[in-house]
Enzyme design. Structure first.
Site, PDB file in Angstrom:
ATOM      1  N   GLY A 164     -11.200   1.917   4.273  1.00 17.33           N
ATOM      2  CA  GLY A 164     -10.040   1.760   3.405  1.00 17.33           C
ATOM      3  C   GLY A 164     -10.176   0.657   2.373  1.00 17.33           C
TER       4      GLY A 164
ATOM      5  N   ILE B 295       0.831  -1.208   0.000  1.00 18.10           N
ATOM      6  CA  ILE B 295       0.000   0.000   0.000  1.00 18.10           C
ATOM      7  C   ILE B 295       0.864   1.255   0.000  1.00 18.10           C
ATOM      8  CG2 ILE B 295      -1.742   1.288   1.288  1.00 18.10           C
ATOM      9  CD1 ILE B 295      -2.755  -1.431   2.348  1.00 18.10           C
TER      10      ILE B 295
ATOM     11  N   HIS C  97     -13.619   3.358   8.856  1.00 16.01           N
ATOM     12  CA  HIS C  97     -12.831   2.187   8.431  1.00 16.01           C
ATOM     13  C   HIS C  97     -13.275   1.716   7.037  1.00 16.01           C
ATOM     14  CE1 HIS C  97     -10.293  -1.297  10.239  1.00 16.01           C
ATOM     15  NE2 HIS C  97     -10.092  -1.205   8.933  1.00 16.01           N
TER      16      HIS C  97
ATOM     17  N   ARG D 183      -4.148   1.097  10.890  1.00 13.80           N
ATOM     18  CA  ARG D 183      -4.765   0.476  12.052  1.00 13.80           C
ATOM     19  C   ARG D 183      -4.774   1.460  13.208  1.00 13.80           C
ATOM     20  NH1 ARG D 183      -6.906  -2.557   9.339  1.00 13.80           N
ATOM     21  NH2 ARG D 183      -7.091  -4.820   9.425  1.00 13.80           N
TER      22      ARG D 183
ATOM     23  N   GLU E  55     -13.506   0.905  17.801  1.00 12.75           N
ATOM     24  CA  GLU E  55     -14.399   0.917  16.638  1.00 12.75           C
ATOM     25  C   GLU E  55     -15.630   0.060  16.925  1.00 12.75           C
ATOM     26  OE1 GLU E  55     -12.287  -0.242  13.124  1.00 12.75           O
ATOM     27  OE2 GLU E  55     -10.817   1.372  13.288  1.00 12.75           O
TER      28      GLU E  55
END
Length: 543
Positions: A288, A155, A286, A235, A264
């Site tokens: 992504g 990434i 979240h 994260r 979360e």
């Protein structure tokens, strides 16, 4: 390591392509969306594979209840919801799809950087509420700014390529790759201490682990420019949320873009909640990897990786068994089989389970791998431990957890490779061999074996040599006797009388101790009943 998979449980929302591929292969798939933790604990015992996303927490109590479980598959990258240590101890493989969401996460990062720079979410919200305000939302160009990328894996590299197209200078940190590799993707690799004062934007792309906990901390943020912007699509916990909130409130940080959080979903009144509400923070829940393409990709990849593993083709995405991929190499398989057989024999000769040894007694296992093809000493050492520990544990021993379980019972393994047998004191001229020596208090045993024609062959037990070797294939019964001729006659007669045919007989020359190996067509039940004044049963090996 053979995987016999029949039943698969999918406990999180995973694209239907996953179950379709597995069912087409012949596996039974159960989709358990919205099961309670209590039901999961009740039902998990019926499955060999558990596939999750990020909702299901694969904790030690779940693994303890999963008595048949062989593999946990994570349809995605992060594994912080899986207790990898507990899985490894229980011999359960952990697999993820390391590349499945790369593009989606990289694109989301780039979008957040651009949105953070131009205040797009805030301006959009203001305009929707009826406020036309161009002055408040004055932004900054990305061109010419310095982007620091912490973590130059899949990434991080894709982010670098895309943001370079905006004219950004990219610097980065990664403890694994070298400066030359980083330079090939246009990133100037630096140490963290060098990065903090240079970066206009900092984005993190590392896994969450003890080494990366609060990687961006108070001390790091205080060394950054007051205009720095922080982006975290990786994260929660990599960025110290309290420290980030403090520097935002004291104007020591220009803004932050966050997709992941310590908690979360966040609870009201927490630091996470305060960060989300901060006017200079833009955030997403979240997202992504939340694209149609990424969800289908990771679902397809986890299914295909599982089938490849079952078929013995390759081991992709295995997080807790570095030996597994090498165990699938054909030339390694007979040597693994030999190492396991030698380990099992050594344990049998040591009068069974080491659990019966006095407390504190240590066992040392030394494996010398000699010649071409035996270089993978870690793999062969794990295989030897699997065989050696089989008499000590009821189940669950494989190359994933053998080293851990060995340490638990005081077994130390030392393994090394030598190029030639001339460095060893052996009678026969063997170019390739394994020499296993087990020492336990006053007890010491040495076994020597090799591979011939693709089959493992036992050559020596404590200096007693089989002239032509004892081939370890089919079913082999090993006895220790006194006079080979009389002992063999008695054993063959007893086996024949029991309806068991003997296809091969191998023995060492007469001496103070004589070893006899008999290959039979079938497994012989209760071989201890063959014990007599001239022969003692030692072990039965099934290949």
């Amino acid at each position: 390591m053979t995987l016999n998979i029949q039943n698969v449980l999918i406990s999180d929302p995973v694209d239907p392509i996953c179950s379709q591929i597995l069912q087409d292969y012949g596996m039974n798939v159960t989709y358990a969306r919205q099961w309670t933790k209590e039901r999961l604990l009740q039902e998990i015992q019926n499955y060999e594979v558990l596939i999750v996303r990020s909702e299901t927490k694969v904790t030690d109590d779940v693994l303890a209840a999963a008595t048949k479980l062989r593999l946990v598959g994570r349809a995605g990258t992060g594994l912080d919801n899986v207790d990898i240590s507990a899985a490894t101890r229980r011999g359960v493989l952990v697999m993820n799809t390391p590349g499945g969401n790369t593009m989606s996460a990289a694109e989301h990062t780039c979008a957040m950087i651009a949105a953070l720079s131009r205040h797009i979410p805030q301006a959009c919200a203001a305009l929707k509420s009826g406020i036309w305000d161009r002055k408040t939302y004055m932004g900054n160009e990305l061109h010419g700014k310095t982007l620091a990328i912490l973590g130059l894996g899949r990434i991080g590299r894709e982010v670098a390529i895309r943001m370079q197209a905006f004219g950004m200078k990219t610097i980065g940190y990664d403890p694994i790759i070298d400066k030359q590799t980083a330079a090939e993707i246009g990133v100037d690799k630096m140490e963290l201490e060098e990065i903090w004062p240079l970066a206009d934007y900092i984005t993190v792309h590392t896994p969450y682990m003890p080494q990366t906990h609060h990687l961006i901390s108070t001390s790091a943020l205080m060394r950054c420019k007051p205009s720095v912007r922080i982006i975290n699509i990786a994260r929660g916990g990599i960025v110290d949320e309290s420290a980030l909130l403090d520097v935002l409130n004291s104007n020591r940080c220009q803004g932050a873009a966050l997709d992941v959080f310590v908690q979360e979903p966040p609870k009201e009144g927490t630091t996470t909640s305060q960060l989300i509400q901060h006017p200079r923070v833009i955030c997403t829940p979240h997202l992504g990897a939340s694209t149609v393409e990424a969800q289908e990709r990771v679902a397809r990849e986890i299914a295909e990786q599982l089938i490849d593993l079952v078929e013995g083709r390759q081991a992709v995405g295995i997080a807790n068994a570095p030996n597994l991929a090498r165990s699938m190499v054909e030339r390694n398989k007979p040597w693994m089989q030999l190492a396991q057989a030698l380990g099992h024999l050594a344990n049998s000769l040591a009068e069974g389970s080491l659990d019966r040894c006095p407390s504190g007694t240590e066992t040392t296992v030394e494996l010398i791998c000699c010649g071409e093809g035996t270089e993978d000493v870690n793999l062969l050492a794990s295989s030897a431990l699997v065989g050696h520990l089989n008499g000590m544990k009821a189940n669950g021993i494989n190359i994933v957890n053998a080293a851990i379980l060995a340490r638990d019972v005081g077994v130390t393994i030392n393994a090394r490779h030598v190029g030639s047998s001339k460095y060893l004191s052996i009678v026969q001229d063997l170019e390739k061999l394994l020499q296993l020596t087990v020492s336990q208090g006053p007890f010491n045993i040495q076994l020597i074996g090799s591979v011939q024609g693709g089959n493992p062959v036992l050559y020596a037990i404590n200096g007693c040599w089989f002239p032509f070797g004892a081939t370890l294939s089919g079913n082999v019964l090993l006895f220790n006797g006194k006079q080979p001729d009389a002992t063999l006659t008695a054993l063959v007669g007893a086996l024949t009388a029991s309806g068991v045919g003997v296809s091969a007989v191998m023995c060492t020359p007469p001496g103070a101790s004589c070893w006899l190996a008999l290959r039979t067509a079938d497994v012989f039940q209760n071989p201890q009943k063959l014990n007599g004044p001239d022969a003692t049963f030692i072990a039965q090996l099934v290949f």
